[in-house]
Design a protein around this motif. Structure first.
Motif, PDB file in Angstrom:
ATOM      1  N   PRO A 172     -19.905 -25.949  13.866  1.00 56.39           N
ATOM      2  CA  PRO A 172     -18.439 -25.861  13.906  1.00 56.39           C
ATOM      3  C   PRO A 172     -17.823 -26.801  12.867  1.00 56.39           C
ATOM      4  O   PRO A 172     -18.263 -27.943  12.699  1.00 56.39           O
ATOM      5  N   ALA A 173     -16.815 -26.313  12.179  1.00 59.43           N
ATOM      6  CA  ALA A 173     -16.160 -27.121  11.139  1.00 59.43           C
ATOM      7  C   ALA A 173     -15.420 -28.310  11.739  1.00 59.43           C
ATOM      8  O   ALA A 173     -15.107 -29.263  11.024  1.00 59.43           O
ATOM      9  N   THR A 174     -15.164 -28.288  13.038  1.00 57.29           N
ATOM     10  CA  THR A 174     -14.394 -29.363  13.676  1.00 57.29           C
ATOM     11  C   THR A 174     -15.263 -30.530  14.145  1.00 57.29           C
ATOM     12  O   THR A 174     -14.732 -31.557  14.537  1.00 57.29           O
ATOM     13  N   ILE A 175     -16.575 -30.359  14.121  1.00 53.61           N
ATOM     14  CA  ILE A 175     -17.484 -31.430  14.563  1.00 53.61           C
ATOM     15  C   ILE A 175     -18.071 -32.094  13.323  1.00 53.61           C
ATOM     16  O   ILE A 175     -18.523 -31.422  12.392  1.00 53.61           O
ATOM     17  N   HIS A 176     -18.085 -33.430  13.326  1.00 53.48           N
ATOM     18  CA  HIS A 176     -18.543 -34.154  12.137  1.00 53.48           C
ATOM     19  C   HIS A 176     -19.652 -35.158  12.417  1.00 53.48           C
ATOM     20  O   HIS A 176     -20.107 -35.839  11.494  1.00 53.48           O
ATOM     21  N   ALA A 177     -20.102 -35.280  13.651  1.00 54.34           N
ATOM     22  CA  ALA A 177     -21.164 -36.225  13.999  1.00 54.34           C
ATOM     23  C   ALA A 177     -22.322 -35.472  14.640  1.00 54.34           C
ATOM     24  O   ALA A 177     -22.130 -34.722  15.609  1.00 54.34           O
ATOM     25  N   TYR A 178     -23.519 -35.691  14.100  1.00 58.74           N
ATOM     26  CA  TYR A 178     -24.718 -34.999  14.568  1.00 58.74           C
ATOM     27  C   TYR A 178     -25.884 -35.978  14.636  1.00 58.74           C
ATOM     28  O   TYR A 178     -25.824 -37.081  14.099  1.00 58.74           O
ATOM     29  N   ILE A 179     -26.971 -35.509  15.263  1.00 61.33           N
ATOM     30  CA  ILE A 179     -28.216 -36.269  15.311  1.00 61.33           C
ATOM     31  C   ILE A 179     -29.320 -35.346  14.827  1.00 61.33           C
ATOM     32  O   ILE A 179     -29.533 -34.266  15.384  1.00 61.33           O
ATOM     33  N   LEU A 180     -30.009 -35.781  13.773  1.00 62.19           N
ATOM     34  CA  LEU A 180     -31.136 -35.041  13.234  1.00 62.19           C
ATOM     35  C   LEU A 180     -32.406 -35.654  13.792  1.00 62.19           C
ATOM     36  O   LEU A 180     -32.580 -36.878  13.763  1.00 62.19           O
ATOM     37  N   GLY A 181     -33.298 -34.815  14.296  1.00 58.47           N
ATOM     38  CA  GLY A 181     -34.567 -35.282  14.827  1.00 58.47           C
ATOM     39  C   GLY A 181     -35.725 -34.737  14.018  1.00 58.47           C
ATOM     40  O   GLY A 181     -35.707 -33.579  13.595  1.00 58.47           O
ATOM     41  N   PHE A 182     -36.715 -35.596  13.771  1.00 59.68           N
ATOM     42  CA  PHE A 182     -37.954 -35.187  13.106  1.00 59.68           C
ATOM     43  C   PHE A 182     -39.092 -35.489  14.059  1.00 59.68           C
ATOM     44  O   PHE A 182     -39.254 -36.620  14.505  1.00 59.68           O
ATOM     45  N   LEU A 183     -39.882 -34.476  14.384  1.00 53.09           N
ATOM     46  CA  LEU A 183     -41.019 -34.624  15.296  1.00 53.09           C
ATOM     47  C   LEU A 183     -42.290 -34.666  14.453  1.00 53.09           C
ATOM     48  O   LEU A 183     -42.765 -33.628  14.001  1.00 53.09           O
ATOM     49  N   PRO A 184     -42.838 -35.872  14.204  1.00 52.63           N
ATOM     50  CA  PRO A 184     -43.988 -35.977  13.312  1.00 52.63           C
ATOM     51  C   PRO A 184     -45.257 -35.355  13.875  1.00 52.63           C
ATOM     52  O   PRO A 184     -46.101 -34.887  13.128  1.00 52.63           O
ATOM     53  N   ILE A 185     -45.433 -35.353  15.206  1.00 54.87           N
ATOM     54  CA  ILE A 185     -46.604 -34.740  15.843  1.00 54.87           C
ATOM     55  C   ILE A 185     -46.140 -34.004  17.086  1.00 54.87           C
ATOM     56  O   ILE A 185     -45.092 -34.306  17.642  1.00 54.87           O
ATOM     57  N   GLU A 186     -46.951 -33.046  17.532  1.00 54.18           N
ATOM     58  CA  GLU A 186     -46.617 -32.324  18.758  1.00 54.18           C
ATOM     59  C   GLU A 186     -46.618 -33.288  19.936  1.00 54.18           C
ATOM     60  O   GLU A 186     -47.439 -34.188  20.014  1.00 54.18           O
ATOM     61  N   ASP A 187     -45.708 -33.098  20.843  1.00 54.16           N
ATOM     62  CA  ASP A 187     -45.590 -33.897  22.063  1.00 54.16           C
ATOM     63  C   ASP A 187     -45.337 -35.375  21.791  1.00 54.16           C
ATOM     64  O   ASP A 187     -45.622 -36.220  22.615  1.00 54.16           O
ATOM     65  N   GLY A 188     -44.821 -35.683  20.624  1.00 54.31           N
ATOM     66  CA  GLY A 188     -44.502 -37.072  20.303  1.00 54.31           C
ATOM     67  C   GLY A 188     -43.018 -37.330  20.474  1.00 54.31           C
ATOM     68  O   GLY A 188     -42.248 -36.475  20.900  1.00 54.31           O
ATOM     69  N   GLN A 189     -42.615 -38.530  20.138  1.00 60.42           N
ATOM     70  CA  GLN A 189     -41.204 -38.894  20.194  1.00 60.42           C
ATOM     71  C   GLN A 189     -40.568 -38.606  18.832  1.00 60.42           C
ATOM     72  O   GLN A 189     -41.138 -38.965  17.799  1.00 60.42           O
ATOM     73  N   PRO A 190     -39.397 -37.988  18.812  1.00 56.48           N
ATOM     74  CA  PRO A 190     -38.771 -37.699  17.523  1.00 56.48           C
ATOM     75  C   PRO A 190     -38.181 -38.960  16.891  1.00 56.48           C
ATOM     76  O   PRO A 190     -37.803 -39.899  17.573  1.00 56.48           O
ATOM     77  N   VAL A 191     -38.126 -38.946  15.575  1.00 57.35           N
ATOM     78  CA  VAL A 191     -37.427 -39.968  14.804  1.00 57.35           C
ATOM     79  C   VAL A 191     -36.021 -39.424  14.601  1.00 57.35           C
ATOM     80  O   VAL A 191     -35.846 -38.251  14.258  1.00 57.35           O
ATOM     81  N   LEU A 192     -35.006 -40.245  14.817  1.00 60.14           N
ATOM     82  CA  LEU A 192     -33.618 -39.766  14.827  1.00 60.14           C
ATOM     83  C   LEU A 192     -32.770 -40.408  13.724  1.00 60.14           C
ATOM     84  O   LEU A 192     -32.895 -41.589  13.454  1.00 60.14           O
ATOM     85  N   TRP A 193     -31.915 -39.577  13.120  1.00 57.29           N
ATOM     86  CA  TRP A 193     -30.944 -40.052  12.140  1.00 57.29           C
ATOM     87  C   TRP A 193     -29.548 -39.666  12.609  1.00 57.29           C
ATOM     88  O   TRP A 193     -29.332 -38.558  13.111  1.00 57.29           O
ATOM     89  N   ASP A 194     -28.596 -40.567  12.434  1.00 58.44           N
ATOM     90  CA  ASP A 194     -27.184 -40.243  12.663  1.00 58.44           C
ATOM     91  C   ASP A 194     -26.678 -39.558  11.406  1.00 58.44           C
ATOM     92  O   ASP A 194     -26.831 -40.068  10.288  1.00 58.44           O
ATOM     93  N   ILE A 195     -26.095 -38.387  11.593  1.00 58.47           N
ATOM     94  CA  ILE A 195     -25.600 -37.592  10.472  1.00 58.47           C
ATOM     95  C   ILE A 195     -24.102 -37.449  10.583  1.00 58.47           C
ATOM     96  O   ILE A 195     -23.583 -37.028  11.613  1.00 58.47           O
ATOM     97  N   GLN A 196     -23.400 -37.831   9.539  1.00 56.18           N
ATOM     98  CA  GLN A 196     -21.944 -37.679   9.456  1.00 56.18           C
ATOM     99  C   GLN A 196     -21.630 -36.847   8.233  1.00 56.18           C
ATOM    100  O   GLN A 196     -22.141 -37.119   7.154  1.00 56.18           O
ATOM    101  N   ASP A 197     -20.800 -35.804   8.383  1.00 54.78           N
ATOM    102  CA  ASP A 197     -20.450 -35.033   7.184  1.00 54.78           C
ATOM    103  C   ASP A 197     -19.099 -35.425   6.660  1.00 54.78           C
ATOM    104  O   ASP A 197     -18.362 -36.183   7.201  1.00 54.78           O
TER     105      ASP A 197
END
Length: 197
Positions: A172-197
């Protein structure tokens, strides 16, 4: 004098009376047993309270540690993950689409530029579809929407090899804050980035 031994008479009626007495006792025991068995199946026993062992002074007790809150990284931070990946979110921008794809009215494309390097000694495979996720701050997840003008970071990287690509999501064009997750291995904990556009 002659002693006579007393005569013992066998009386069939007295023996039958004693036999009937035991017969009644046996019948009552059987009836009681059947009644108890049927009654216990109809009315299950009340649950017994759980017994919690109380630790004594000689028993060490493990104290649970509260889980640590997830760390959120920022755009531009170069991260080394599990001794396998070096990942950097290099830039974030929006797009109105390209010649092949346009977002729905009220939406925009969020483009996230990624640089990855295989820092392990083995070939590693990266999949933008299965290893990266995007959601907003209330938990709404957004599926990837690849654009032909923005190649995705996918493929097999040999040890020491680098890869650049762009993750694209329709949001949505009205939302500007997101969280990007990267899962390096299956069943692991994701690495998270705060994303602002």
């Amino acid at each position: 004098m002659l002693h006579r031994s007393p005569k013992v008479r066998f009386s069939p009626s007295s023996s039958l009376k004693k036999g009937r007495h035991w017969l009644w006792i046996t019948a009552l025991i059987i009836v009681f047993f059947v009644g108890y068995t049927v009654g216990s199946n109809i009315h299950p026993a009340s649950p017994t309270p759980a017994i919690t062992p109380t630790p004594t002074a000689t028993q060490p007790v493990a104290t649970p540690t509260p889980s640590e809150p997830a760390v959120h990284y920022k755009v531009g931070q170069k991260l080394q993950i599990n001794g396998v990946w070096q990942v950097t979110v290099t830039a974030v921008h929006t797009s109105a689409g390209d010649q092949n794809a346009k977002p729905k009215p009220g939406n925009t494309f969020l483009l996230i530029d990624i640089e990855m390097k295989n820092i392990s000694s083995q070939p590693q495979t990266v999949s933008s579809l299965s290893q990266y996720t995007l959601h907003d701050t209330v938990g709404q997840t957004y599926p990837p929407t690849p654009l032909s003008s923005a190649p995705t970071p996918d493929g097999t990287l040999q040890a020491g090899a680098q890869l650049k690509g762009t993750l694209t999501y329709e949001v949505p064009a009205t939302i500007h804050a997101y969280i990007l997750g990267f899962l390096p291995i299956e069943d692991g904990q994701p690495v998270l980035w705060d994303i602002q556009d």
